[in-house]
Motif scaffolding. Structure first.
Motif, PDB file in Angstrom:
ATOM      1  N   ALA A  29     125.024 -13.984 146.612  1.00 44.62           N
ATOM      2  CA  ALA A  29     124.634 -13.621 147.546  1.00 44.62           C
ATOM      3  C   ALA A  29     123.644 -12.718 147.406  1.00 44.62           C
ATOM      4  O   ALA A  29     122.315 -12.696 147.715  1.00 44.62           O
ATOM      5  CB  ALA A  29     125.571 -13.239 148.684  1.00 44.62           C
ATOM      6  N   GLY A  30     123.657 -11.449 146.267  1.00 47.75           N
ATOM      7  CA  GLY A  30     123.226 -10.185 146.909  1.00 47.75           C
ATOM      8  C   GLY A  30     121.426 -11.273 146.215  1.00 47.75           C
ATOM      9  O   GLY A  30     120.619 -10.199 146.493  1.00 47.75           O
ATOM     10  N   ASP A 331     131.940 -12.266 148.890  1.00 45.10           N
ATOM     11  CA  ASP A 331     133.427 -12.348 148.734  1.00 45.10           C
ATOM     12  C   ASP A 331     134.043 -10.710 149.068  1.00 45.10           C
ATOM     13  O   ASP A 331     135.080 -10.591 149.356  1.00 45.10           O
ATOM     14  CB  ASP A 331     133.570 -12.531 147.261  1.00 45.10           C
ATOM     15  CG  ASP A 331     133.637 -14.049 147.149  1.00 45.10           C
ATOM     16  OD1 ASP A 331     133.372 -14.784 147.375  1.00 45.10           O
ATOM     17  OD2 ASP A 331     134.041 -14.359 145.716  1.00 45.10           O
ATOM     18  N   TYR A 414     128.604 -31.493 143.627  1.00 49.51           N
ATOM     19  CA  TYR A 414     129.089 -30.218 142.481  1.00 49.51           C
ATOM     20  C   TYR A 414     128.289 -29.928 142.229  1.00 49.51           C
ATOM     21  O   TYR A 414     127.715 -28.274 142.185  1.00 49.51           O
ATOM     22  CB  TYR A 414     129.678 -30.632 141.127  1.00 49.51           C
ATOM     23  CG  TYR A 414     130.089 -29.310 141.269  1.00 49.51           C
ATOM     24  CD1 TYR A 414     131.660 -29.180 141.801  1.00 49.51           C
ATOM     25  CD2 TYR A 414     130.054 -29.287 139.475  1.00 49.51           C
ATOM     26  CE1 TYR A 414     132.313 -27.846 141.577  1.00 49.51           C
ATOM     27  CE2 TYR A 414     130.520 -28.029 139.359  1.00 49.51           C
ATOM     28  CZ  TYR A 414     132.016 -27.801 139.390  1.00 49.51           C
ATOM     29  OH  TYR A 414     132.498 -26.133 139.582  1.00 49.51           O
TER      30      TYR A 414
HETATM   31  C1  LIG Z   1     135.639 -19.146 137.703  1.00 50.63           C
HETATM   32  C2  LIG Z   1     135.196 -19.714 139.095  1.00 50.63           C
HETATM   33  C3  LIG Z   1     135.329 -20.661 139.507  1.00 50.63           C
HETATM   34  C4  LIG Z   1     134.243 -20.836 141.113  1.00 50.63           C
HETATM   35  N1  LIG Z   1     133.606 -21.742 141.491  1.00 50.63           N
HETATM   36  C5  LIG Z   1     133.426 -22.241 142.686  1.00 50.63           C
HETATM   37  C6  LIG Z   1     133.073 -23.256 143.684  1.00 50.63           C
HETATM   38  O1  LIG Z   1     133.410 -23.956 143.208  1.00 50.63           O
HETATM   39  N2  LIG Z   1     132.466 -23.112 144.826  1.00 50.63           N
HETATM   40  C7  LIG Z   1     132.454 -22.533 145.285  1.00 50.63           C
HETATM   41  O2  LIG Z   1     131.674 -22.092 146.443  1.00 50.63           O
HETATM   42  N3  LIG Z   1     133.342 -21.283 145.330  1.00 50.63           N
HETATM   43  C8  LIG Z   1     133.411 -21.019 143.060  1.00 50.63           C
HETATM   44  N4  LIG Z   1     133.994 -19.237 143.217  1.00 50.63           N
HETATM   45  C9  LIG Z   1     133.599 -18.033 144.030  1.00 50.63           C
HETATM   46  C10 LIG Z   1     131.764 -18.125 144.024  1.00 50.63           C
HETATM   47  O3  LIG Z   1     132.024 -17.616 142.647  1.00 50.63           O
HETATM   48  C11 LIG Z   1     131.758 -16.837 144.367  1.00 50.63           C
HETATM   49  O4  LIG Z   1     132.615 -17.122 146.333  1.00 50.63           O
HETATM   50  C12 LIG Z   1     130.792 -15.617 144.608  1.00 50.63           C
HETATM   51  O5  LIG Z   1     130.235 -15.130 143.416  1.00 50.63           O
HETATM   52  C13 LIG Z   1     130.526 -14.632 145.649  1.00 50.63           C
HETATM   53  O6  LIG Z   1     129.564 -13.927 145.266  1.00 50.63           O
HETATM   54  P1  LIG Z   1     129.346 -12.823 145.780  1.00 50.63           P
HETATM   55  O7  LIG Z   1     127.140 -12.319 145.941  1.00 50.63           O
HETATM   56  O8  LIG Z   1     130.216 -12.044 146.996  1.00 50.63           O
HETATM   57  O9  LIG Z   1     129.938 -11.695 144.890  1.00 50.63           O
HETATM   58  P2  LIG Z   1     129.668 -12.569 142.661  1.00 50.63           P
HETATM   59  O10 LIG Z   1     128.227 -13.378 142.825  1.00 50.63           O
HETATM   60  O11 LIG Z   1     131.098 -11.958 142.190  1.00 50.63           O
HETATM   61  O12 LIG Z   1     127.697 -10.485 142.577  1.00 50.63           O
HETATM   62  C14 LIG Z   1     128.521  -9.667 143.055  1.00 50.63           C
HETATM   63  C15 LIG Z   1     127.460  -8.486 142.177  1.00 50.63           C
HETATM   64  O13 LIG Z   1     127.878  -7.427 142.964  1.00 50.63           O
HETATM   65  C16 LIG Z   1     128.397  -6.585 140.994  1.00 50.63           C
HETATM   66  N5  LIG Z   1     129.040  -5.632 140.951  1.00 50.63           N
HETATM   67  C17 LIG Z   1     130.172  -5.758 141.907  1.00 50.63           C
HETATM   68  N6  LIG Z   1     130.683  -4.039 141.536  1.00 50.63           N
HETATM   69  C18 LIG Z   1     129.555  -3.684 141.233  1.00 50.63           C
HETATM   70  C19 LIG Z   1     129.581  -1.981 141.757  1.00 50.63           C
HETATM   71  N7  LIG Z   1     130.651  -0.975 141.491  1.00 50.63           N
HETATM   72  N8  LIG Z   1     127.793  -1.347 140.465  1.00 50.63           N
HETATM   73  C20 LIG Z   1     127.249  -1.912 140.949  1.00 50.63           C
HETATM   74  N9  LIG Z   1     126.988  -4.109 140.673  1.00 50.63           N
HETATM   75  C21 LIG Z   1     128.611  -4.214 141.085  1.00 50.63           C
HETATM   76  C22 LIG Z   1     128.397  -7.520 140.031  1.00 50.63           C
HETATM   77  O14 LIG Z   1     128.166  -7.366 138.416  1.00 50.63           O
HETATM   78  C23 LIG Z   1     127.721  -8.921 140.766  1.00 50.63           C
HETATM   79  O15 LIG Z   1     126.731  -8.918 139.800  1.00 50.63           O
HETATM   80  C24 LIG Z   1     134.428 -19.627 141.494  1.00 50.63           C
HETATM   81  C25 LIG Z   1     134.666 -18.046 141.302  1.00 50.63           C
HETATM   82  C26 LIG Z   1     135.455 -18.176 139.821  1.00 50.63           C
HETATM   83  C27 LIG Z   1     134.818 -16.794 139.486  1.00 50.63           C
END
Ligand SMILES: Cc1cc2nc3c(=O)[nH]c(=O)nc-3n(C[C@H](O)[C@H](O)[C@H](O)COP(=O)(O)OP(=O)(O)OC[C@H]3O[C@@H](n4cnc5c(N)ncnc54)[C@H](O)[C@@H]3O)c2cc1C
Length: 451
Positions: A29-30, A331, A414
């Motif tokens: 997302a970010g 998330d 996918y």
């Molecule tokens: C193995 C695996 C397979 C998956 N497969 C699928 C799929 O097939 N389809 C699907 O839709 N979803 C899938 N998901 C879920 C998907 O990856 C997440 O829903 C998605 O990445 C969420 O995006 P986000 O930006 O919220 O978090 P993330 O992509 O996790 O990014 C969070 C970011 O925040 C940073 N961060 C965290 N805490 C801090 C802090 N304190 N200070 C600074 N930075 C910080 C991290 O370094 C990271 O870069 C899967 C997840 C996993 C683990």
């Protein structure tokens, strides 16, 4: 519940005419939001700052492939420093320690070198608008021994650690068999949680085991791998229709995975997983992939409201319930939309769509316009069983509701999700070039990353 109509504050212009927008977390997302805002405003109009605790970004749904070595993360990762230069935002390497909504500051923990020496101390970054996008971590639900004895797939380092341990165990078994061909040596892996992550990892392990025999471990093959997939619920893949989950179950069983549904784990020890029925499942590698919770922030998030899972509660506009200037997406947020009883699921497609809404709402807010509510379009779920199969269901007007898909079409959709992310963070030209290079690499590079 308050909607966007009544939450737009007056336009905010700070000293020098620049508004400071801080995004914490450069994940699915970010990073998309930073690229979008950077492309829209550049550095001249607003100061867009992305903070992440890592130096590089890897799309999280690829982590099970990184863990088994099927994918070389060094080839697929994006460095924040070069990315920010191209897209017109600023990047700060640091870990969020706390948020101070009163002072409108985020506090970053001291940045330490590998040897523990301080590179720079704790510091604060001021914001006019803050977007929280810190993702999630695996939820062990307080099960004894999980934190100490299980591996998780929450980030690149953990995936790399899993791969190293897996390769070491494969090497051990290979040696034992070379010394004694009749030895019954095995690599035993137990995975808790049969959602997409657990299922995909199980299949990917067999792909890796087959490939290992090409790369020096001649006496090792998939028959030496013992994978147990443990699920507390009555079936695997609860997010998919029953028919598809059954197809995936059959495929896993055919590969040699023991699928134990209706099995609750009560404890994890150094060598085994203990179930409520008293079964002791011995394993060399134990992976916990059963549910997620919001990434804990050590120093707290001020007065922001948190859900039971530690996610930041947001309104339909994706603003937090206590502070109009703070948004949360992906998330790390809990977003229950009007007419729905359950939060938007923690998935990459939700993160992608939320980044669009936050970009739009930040623009509206800065113009003093009413904000729009987030609408989640569930395009379906797809699960990859490595090169063996892909199953899933597509949803939407195009397919007239919900349609089950398998095989090549499912595989194409996918991989499209990742391609959309690549294009969202790199633009069409570079994005398409990277996809093409990825195809070439898949042909010319080794099938496994072995280091
Ligand atoms: C193995 C695996 C397979 C998956 N497969 C699928 C799929 O097939 N389809 C699907 O839709 N979803 C899938 N998901 C879920 C998907 O990856 C997440 O829903 C998605 O990445 C969420 O995006 P986000 O930006 O919220 O978090 P993330 O992509 O996790 O990014 C969070 C970011 O925040 C940073 N961060 C965290 N805490 C801090 C802090 N304190 N200070 C600074 N930075 C910080 C991290 O370094 C990271 O870069 C899967 C997840 C996993 C683990």
């Amino acid at each position: 519940m308050t909607t966007g109509q009544d939450t737009a504050p007056s336009p905010l212009v700070t000293e020098g005419g620049k508004t400071q927008i801080v995004i914490v977390g450069g994940g699915a997302a970010g990073l998309e939001l930073a690229a979008k805002l950077g492309a829209r405003y550049g550095r001249k109009k607003h100061d867009i700052i992305l903070v992440d605790r890592n130096r590089t970004h890897i799309w999280k749904p690829l982590l099970h492939e990184v863990a088994t070595g099927s994918l070389d993360a060094n080839l697929d990762e994006t460095g924040y420093r070069s990315h920010c230069r191209r897209w017109g935002y600023r990047y700060f390497h640091g870990s969020l320690e706390s948020v101070d909504p009163q002072r409108r500051q985020v506090i970053l923990a001291p940045l330490l070198d590998d040897d523990g020496s301080e590179i720079f101390g704790r510091h604060a970054i001021r914001y006019d608008y803050l977007v929280m996008a810190t993702g999630s971590v695996t939820n062990d639900f307080g099960t004894p021994g999980v934190a100490q004895n299980c591996l998780f797939l929450d980030g690149r380092h953990q995936a790399d650690r899993f791969r190293t341990k897996l390769l070491n165990h494969c090497l051990r078994v290979s040696r034992e068999m070379s010394a004694n061909p009749s030895a019954d040596s095995r690599v035993r892996v137990a995975i808790v949680g049969a959602g997409a992550t657990g299922v995909e990892l199980s299949a990917e392990l067999f792909n890796a085991a087959e490939a290992l025999s090409y790369y020096g471990l001649e006496v090792f093959d998939a028959s030496r791998l013992e994978v147990t997939l443990i699920e507390a619920g009555p079936r695997i893949l609860p997010a998919l229709p029953e028919r598809l989950a059954a197809a995936a179950h059959a495929e896993l069983t055919a590969l040699g995975v023991r699928v134990a549904t209706g099995t609750q784990v009560v404890e994890v020890t150094k060598d085994a997983i203990i179930t409520r029925d008293g079964e002791v499942i011995e394993a060399d590698l134990k992976v916990w992939a059963a549910g997620v919770k919001g990434t804990p922030i050590a120093g707290g998030l001020g007065n922001l409201e948190l859900s039971r899972n530690g996610q930041i509660v947001v309104r339909p506009t994706l603003q937090t319930t206590t502070d109009d200037r703070i948004f949360a997406m992906g998330d790390c947020c809990s977003c229950i939309l009007p007419g729905s009883e359950r939060p938007v699921p923690p998935r990459a497609q939700a993160a992608h769509q939320m980044a669009d809404t936050v970009a739009e709402n930040l623009t509206r807010m800065m113009k003093g316009q009413p904000l729009k509510d987030f609408v989640y379009h569930d395009h379906g779920s797809l699960v990859s069983l490595s090169r063996f199969s892909t199953v899933g269901s597509l949803m939407g007007n195009l397919v007239g509701g919900r349609m089950a898909v398998e095989g090549r079409l499912a595989r194409f959709v996918y991989t499209s999700l990742y391609r959309m992310h690549i294009i969202a963070i790199h633009g069409w030209v570079k994005g398409l070039a990277m996809i093409a290079i990825g195809r070439v690499n898949a042909i010319i590079r080794p099938r496994l990353k072995l280091h």
